[in-house]
Design an enzyme around this catalytic site. Structure first.
Site, PDB file in Angstrom:
ATOM      1  N   PHE A  42     -63.992  65.043  59.788  1.00 47.34           N
ATOM      2  CA  PHE A  42     -64.490  64.064  58.816  1.00 47.34           C
ATOM      3  C   PHE A  42     -63.362  63.406  58.038  1.00 47.34           C
ATOM      4  CE2 PHE A  42     -63.866  67.620  56.005  1.00 47.34           C
ATOM      5  CZ  PHE A  42     -63.761  67.106  54.727  1.00 47.34           C
ATOM      6  N   LYS A  43     -62.191  64.024  58.029  1.00 48.96           N
ATOM      7  CA  LYS A  43     -61.065  63.446  57.294  1.00 48.96           C
ATOM      8  C   LYS A  43     -60.653  62.086  57.859  1.00 48.96           C
ATOM      9  CE  LYS A  43     -60.786  67.182  54.790  1.00 48.96           C
ATOM     10  NZ  LYS A  43     -59.619  68.029  54.632  1.00 48.96           N
ATOM     11  N   ASP A  44     -60.979  61.824  59.127  1.00 44.45           N
ATOM     12  CA  ASP A  44     -60.615  60.538  59.733  1.00 44.45           C
ATOM     13  C   ASP A  44     -61.280  59.359  59.027  1.00 44.45           C
ATOM     14  OD1 ASP A  44     -58.873  61.371  61.800  1.00 44.45           O
ATOM     15  OD2 ASP A  44     -60.575  62.000  63.017  1.00 44.45           O
TER      16      ASP A  44
END
Length: 737
Positions: free
Chosen positions: A344-346
């Site tokens: 999800f950091k993307d």
């Protein structure tokens, strides 16, 4: 050339003719409102000689709304179709179109715009004006272009009710919907301000929204930021000390050690505005939401659109970007792992580097410091590696991670993602040390001043303490809800619960922000592993680190004891009492604990529920879900699944954030699937997992990264802040000098 400089009302709005216009009238509004706007614009001189230019598709209500806005401002009202084109051509627009055909009509329309000039007026464009580039460039020179963004289905319904059977471009084989979709690209190219217009909305309300939007556009002073640790007097800061979005993106941490938050809070969307985004793509939703959170003085809408398209256009393997998948019963998965580094950091870290590069002065060098418990490292390295070459020369990054506290695949990713301007450094400690050390470095004025004077380099942060990191996360929580509405799972307004594996509280905070902005989220469920300090705090109001040691678990990204973004949430529920927040977090730093007041705990428990999951239960959940559905959860999503099963009441859907792809945690997944012998080579582990033909398939990018890089070189340093500072100085010297 047609010039209009003084008030010459071209049409008079009356109750009789207003009722026949395409938008529902609202005739009960008091005249005092119009006088208020006249007074406001007069006293602020914001309109001046500028025009307000209304743009949108046929049926958007540009003419009607233009008249109302003009009446409120007591200024000229010009309709391009009726007052310019038909006057110039001496024939109706439809006759001209039939006479010369599609392409010639566009050219003639553009020529008429180029000869047109006005000042201090409200101008309603035709639906096709934006398709002529030279004409629109001419109009924008002296105008603020306002895009009336109406959902395509609403426009089609309006045109049908108005018995409009011909618009430019309509021909056999080309549908009205196709034309409307095609034209959107031109509207998006030219606008300064977007006004979201739902279906059943009064023309008067839209006019008010236009005036509000113009006021915001003209006054960037409305959107400043304060520290979570500033006193209530922080609202009366001197003009020179005010912080804007472009400041907080580059500074990350406030000078007093607090975190930046918007002084007047986040924008609130109406139900109609959210409903207008149900049909939109993920990228369209992202732009509509972020435009309201980032002032155009910081990043104009057209530049923001380019940044969003660059971030999400081709870098994600799924066209839906963040799809919602039904898991079982009332549980749905929000798949947040389709980006290039599989977590999800993307979502934030494909976007933030471009926001950062846009906001910083072109003459300055910046070194970005990052601490990661796993997924942030590869995501931030990948994101900043995609900057333009000229930006890489002035923006560098160093990523600190716990050397023995991440999965082998995560470490391989971080090492493999190193580029000429981005490096990974393993620290012989845990994530909490890395995060605390970075905060200490930022607040060490001697060291930061030395870097500035000696090397012309400033420090910045890209962790979730950076405000810009949170905004993209708000988008996917809102988008998930809209997807459930679009799929007819729920109707808009029906509540959902959200369950998120939670360590640093950023993802959870973003969900709460989405709720504040109008998404009907009922409960935010925090799912922790055995490092359950946060869930204990939600239950008791006591944040207690005394005697707590970090436990290494299969869900390493939430192996965190100090939840940084909790500070922003407490600042919010404490009515922005910065002194209280300072007291609480100073006590945590110095004594290892703090206790929340009873009234604040009651507020917190209205918003949040917390639970935790053991490693044993995590692996059992992965096995159970795969056995019954053929779907493999990663270890963090499994933690959330276990907690959701325990805490949900099944009275509404629950969206579980699937924060990473299971491929990143192959040893734990293979163990959960009860594979007896596990090869220690990460690439072999992925090949074994791929043989299961499970859903979702092995991550497209992760496999390629491991094939290329193996376990390359990286620096390792001791758990000593002064040693980290020495590394930083060396990297700055080598890159910028």
């Amino acid at each position: 050339m047609l010039h209009i400089f003084q008030y010459q009302p071209l049409r008079l709005i009356t109750q009789n003719n207003l009722s026949s216009m395409c938008l529902k009238p609202m005739l009960s509004r008091p005249i005092a409102f119009a006088q208020m706007w006249k007074s406001w614009f007069s006293s602020h001189s914001l309109l001046g000689k500028k025009n307000i230019i209304l743009m949108g598709p046929p049926g958007a209500g540009k003419t009607t709304i233009g008249r109302i806005v003009g009446q409120k401002l007591d200024c000229p009202v010009i309709d391009i179709d009726d007052d310019v084109l038909e006057t110039t051509w001496n024939m109706s627009v439809s006759e001209k179109l039939q006479d010369v055909g599609y392409e010639e009509f566009l050219e003639e329309e553009g020529k008429a715009l180029l000869k047109f000039s006005a000042s201090g007026s409200v101008i309603s464009l035709s639906g096709s004006n934006p398709m002529h580039a030279a004409g629109m460039q001419h109009m924008k020179k002296n105008g603020i272009v306002v895009y009336l963004d109406v959902p395509t289905t609403v426009i089609m319904s309006r045109l049908e009710s108005m018995e409009v059977d011909r618009i430019m471009g309509l021909s056999p084989g080309i549908s009205l919907k196709d034309i409307l979709q095609f034209r959107k690209q031109f509207y998006k190219r030219w606008y300064d301000i977007r006004v979201l217009c739902g279906g059943d909305i009064a023309a008067e309300v839209v006019a008010e929204k236009v005036l509000d939007a113009v006021k915001r556009y003209q006054d960037s002073e409305l959107e400043t930021f304060i520290s979570t640790r500033s006193g209530r007097s922080g609202r009366s800061m001197e003009k020179d000390s005010r912080k804007y979005f472009s400041d907080v993106v580059t500074q990350g941490l406030a000078p007093d050690g607090g975190l930046f938050v918007p002084e007047r809070g986040l924008p609130k969307f109406t139900a109609g505005e959210w409903q207008g985004l149900i049909e939109a793509t993920y990228i369209e939703r992202a732009q509509a939401i972020l435009e309201r959170c980032i002032h155009p003085a910081d990043i104009p809408a057209s530049n923001l659109a380019e940044i969003i398209e660059t971030a999400y256009g081709e870098n994600f393997s799924c066209s839906k970007i963040a799809p919602v998948r039904h898991l079982a019963g009332n549980q749905f998965l929000l798949e947040l792992f389709h980006g290039p580094t599989a977590s999800f950091k993307d979502f934030a870290l494909q976007l933030v580097p471009h926001l950062f590069a846009y906001c910083i002065p072109k003459s300055c060098n910046y070194l970005i410091l990052v601490a990661t418990s796993g997924d942030t490292g590869s995501a931030v390295l990948d994101g900043f590696s995609r900057l333009h070459d000229t930006d890489k020369q002035r923006i560098a990054l160093v990523n600190f991670f716990p050397e023995d506290g991440v999965s082998p695949i995560q470490k391989s990713q971080m090492i493999g993602c190193q580029k000429e301007n981005a490096w990974s450094v393993g620290v012989k400690s845990d994530f909490d040390f890395c995060q605390t050390a970075i905060k200490q470095i930022f607040t060490n004025s001697d060291f930061t001043g030395f870097l500035t004077v000696e090397y012309g380099t400033a420090l910045a942060a890209a962790n979730s303490i950076n405000w810009a990191r949170l905004l993209p996360q708000i988008v996917y929580h809102a988008s998930a809800y809209l997807d459930l509405v679009h799929q007819d799972i729920i109707s808009f307004g029906s509540p959902v619960d959200i369950c998120i594996p939670t360590g640093n509280f950023g993802n959870m905070l973003a969900a709460f922000y989405a709720k504040m902005m109008g998404i009907p989220i009922r409960k935010c469920i925090c799912a922790s592993n055995e490092n359950n300090v946060l869930t204990d705090f939600i239950r008791t109001g006591v944040y207690d680190l005394r005697g707590r040691k970090l436990i290494s678990t299969f869900s390493s990204a939430v192996d965190i004891l100090k939840s940084s973004n909790l500070e922003r949430y407490l600042h919010l529920i404490a009515n922005e009492d910065g002194q209280l927040v300072t007291q609480l977090f100073n006590q945590l730093e110095n004594q290892g604990h703090f206790q929340l007041r009873k009234d604040l705990l009651e507020k917190l428990q209205q918003d949040l529920v917390g639970g935790w999951c053991s490693d044993e239960d995590c692996l059992a959940a992965i096995h159970s879900v795969y056995s019954t559905t053929g779907y493999i959860l990663d270890t963090h999503t499994a933690v959330a699944k276990v907690v959701a099963d325990r805490l949900q009441d099944r009275s509404c859907p629950i969206i579980i954030s699937s924060t990473a792809h299971y491929s990143k945690f192959a040893p734990a997944i293979l163990r959960a699937l009860r594979i007896a012998e596990i090869n220690q080579n990460p690439l072999s582990q992925l090949h074994l997992l791929s043989s299961y033909s499970a859903l979702p398939p092995i991550h497209w990018s992760l496999l390629e990264t491991l094939k290329k890089t193996g376990n390359g070189d990286h620096q390792i340093c001791a758990a000593d802040t002064s040693v980290l500072m020495s590394h930083i100085e060396t990297l700055v010297q080598n890159h910028f000098m």
